[in-house]
Every structure is written in C-alpha cells, then in structure tokens.
Scaffold this motif. Structure first.
Motif, short mmCIF file in Angstrom:
data_model
loop_
_atom_site.label_atom_id
_atom_site.label_comp_id
_atom_site.label_asym_id
_atom_site.label_seq_id
_atom_site.Cartn_x
_atom_site.Cartn_y
_atom_site.Cartn_z
N ALA A 186 -7.71 6.66 -6.32
CA ALA A 186 -8.05 7.67 -5.32
C ALA A 186 -7.35 7.34 -4.01
O ALA A 186 -7.13 6.16 -3.69
N PRO A 187 -6.99 8.34 -3.22
CA PRO A 187 -6.42 8.08 -1.90
C PRO A 187 -7.37 7.23 -1.07
O PRO A 187 -8.58 7.47 -1.07
N GLY A 188 -6.83 6.24 -0.41
CA GLY A 188 -7.66 5.35 0.40
C GLY A 188 -8.24 4.19 -0.38
O GLY A 188 -9.09 3.48 0.13
N MET A 189 -7.76 3.94 -1.59
CA MET A 189 -8.27 2.83 -2.39
C MET A 189 -7.64 1.52 -1.93
O MET A 189 -6.48 1.47 -1.55
N MET A 190 -8.45 0.46 -1.97
CA MET A 190 -8.00 -0.86 -1.54
C MET A 190 -8.46 -1.90 -2.56
O MET A 190 -9.61 -1.87 -3.00
N VAL A 191 -7.56 -2.81 -2.94
CA VAL A 191 -7.88 -3.91 -3.86
C VAL A 191 -7.07 -5.14 -3.46
O VAL A 191 -6.15 -5.06 -2.65
N TYR A 192 -7.40 -6.26 -4.10
CA TYR A 192 -6.57 -7.46 -3.99
C TYR A 192 -5.83 -7.62 -5.30
O TYR A 192 -6.46 -7.70 -6.37
N ASP A 193 -4.50 -7.62 -5.25
CA ASP A 193 -3.67 -7.76 -6.44
C ASP A 193 -3.60 -9.24 -6.81
O ASP A 193 -2.99 -10.04 -6.11
N THR A 194 -4.24 -9.61 -7.93
CA THR A 194 -4.30 -11.01 -8.34
C THR A 194 -2.98 -11.50 -8.92
O THR A 194 -2.76 -12.71 -8.98
N THR A 195 -2.11 -10.61 -9.33
CA THR A 195 -0.81 -11.01 -9.85
C THR A 195 0.15 -11.35 -8.70
O THR A 195 0.74 -12.42 -8.67
N ALA A 196 0.28 -10.43 -7.75
CA ALA A 196 1.19 -10.63 -6.62
C ALA A 196 0.54 -11.41 -5.48
O ALA A 196 1.21 -11.81 -4.54
#
Length: 168
Positions: free
Chosen positions: A142-152
């Motif tokens: 969804a627009p405005g989604m935020m996560v922490y990318d565990t790969t990068a």
C-alpha cells in the motif's frame, strides 16, 4: 475511539516482546506498517520531530526534521491508484469520517504531542516490521508502507509506485 494509555511493551503479529528496550514490535511476516495519509504536510499542525506520514499532495513518505519535512521516497512517481482495480485510494480514505480525537499512546509519560500512535518512552524504541527483500516479497504494498529490509539491512518505504531504500 479515544485516548488509550498502555504503559507496557506491545507485540503485533508475534508472541510478546521480551526485549526491555522495545515499546512496539511487529512479527516477521511479509507485511508492512502503513503510515497515516495526510492531505499535505503543511496541514499537519503541531507535528513533532520524528513524525512520519504519507503526503497525498506529492505521494511521498516524509518525516519531520528541524528544518521542515524530509522526503524519504526520493522517487517522484508515487501514486494512490490501486494497480488491481485502477481506483484512486484517496476515494477509499475519503469515504470515512476521521475521529480527530483518536490516539493511542504507548509508554509511561504523557506529553501534549498529537498523533494517531505515540510512543512515549524515552528509553525504548519501535522495531519496524521485518521483511526480506520487500520489493520481491510484499505482493501488493500500500502507498505509505514502511518496513525494515532484512536482506539489504535498510529502511524501505513504498510511495505507491516504487520502493525507496535508506541506509544509515
């Protein structure tokens, strides 16, 4: 909905957190946290440093800094149009009446800061939802989604079109 004071640690989508440095933590599924959509950051009265929103005026994720609002999206092609239905997501938001008094506070202190979710503790942090390669594993963000990318090992935000990645 009214104000809710929760002087504890909260875990969403997982077993309770045991880390005493965490006030809010999310599970490890391929899901992100969707930020509040605002018509324009200029209309956000009383925003404190660290406030994070999705600005509908230019379709960007922004955070409040001392000198104003900082763009976290970088890319200028953001949108709220759902790629599956081709319907602008603003219509979905506009059909609901906002309760401007709605607020959830997690922590032990009370301030006059305004927001939907306020983490008050001065010695605890929020752990974002963790997703490996969100641009590959979150099928319909969804627009405005935020996560922490565990790969990068980077903060990732979605502006409705593309993911932007931030590394400290």
């Amino acid at each position: 909905m009214g104000t809710l004071l929760i002087p504890a640690q909260i875990a969403i989508g997982k077993t309770p957190t045991v880390n005493t440095s965490v006030s809010l933590e999310f599970g490890n599924e391929n899901r992100g946290m969707i930020l509040p959509w605002v018509t324009n950051t200029n209309a956000v009265a009383g925003a404190v440093y660290g406030t994070v929103v999705y600005d509908l005026s230019d379709h960007k994720v922004k955070t409040k800094y001392v000198s104003g609002w900082k763009d976290l999206s970088v890319d200028a092609t953001g949108t709220t149009v759902d790629p599956l239905t081709n319907v602008d997501g603003v219509v979905i938001q506009d059909s609901h009446t906002e309760n401007t008094d709605a607020e959830v506070t997690i922590g032990s202190t009370q301030t006059s800061d305004t927001g939907i979710l306020i983490l008050e503790d001065t010695d605890k942090a929020m752990i974002l939802p963790k997703v490996a390669s969100p641009h590959l594993n979150i099928i319909n963000p969804a627009p405005g989604m935020m996560v922490y990318d565990t790969t990068a090992k980077q903060l990732a935000v979605f502006n409705g079109t593309v993911w932007s990645f931030w590394k400290p």
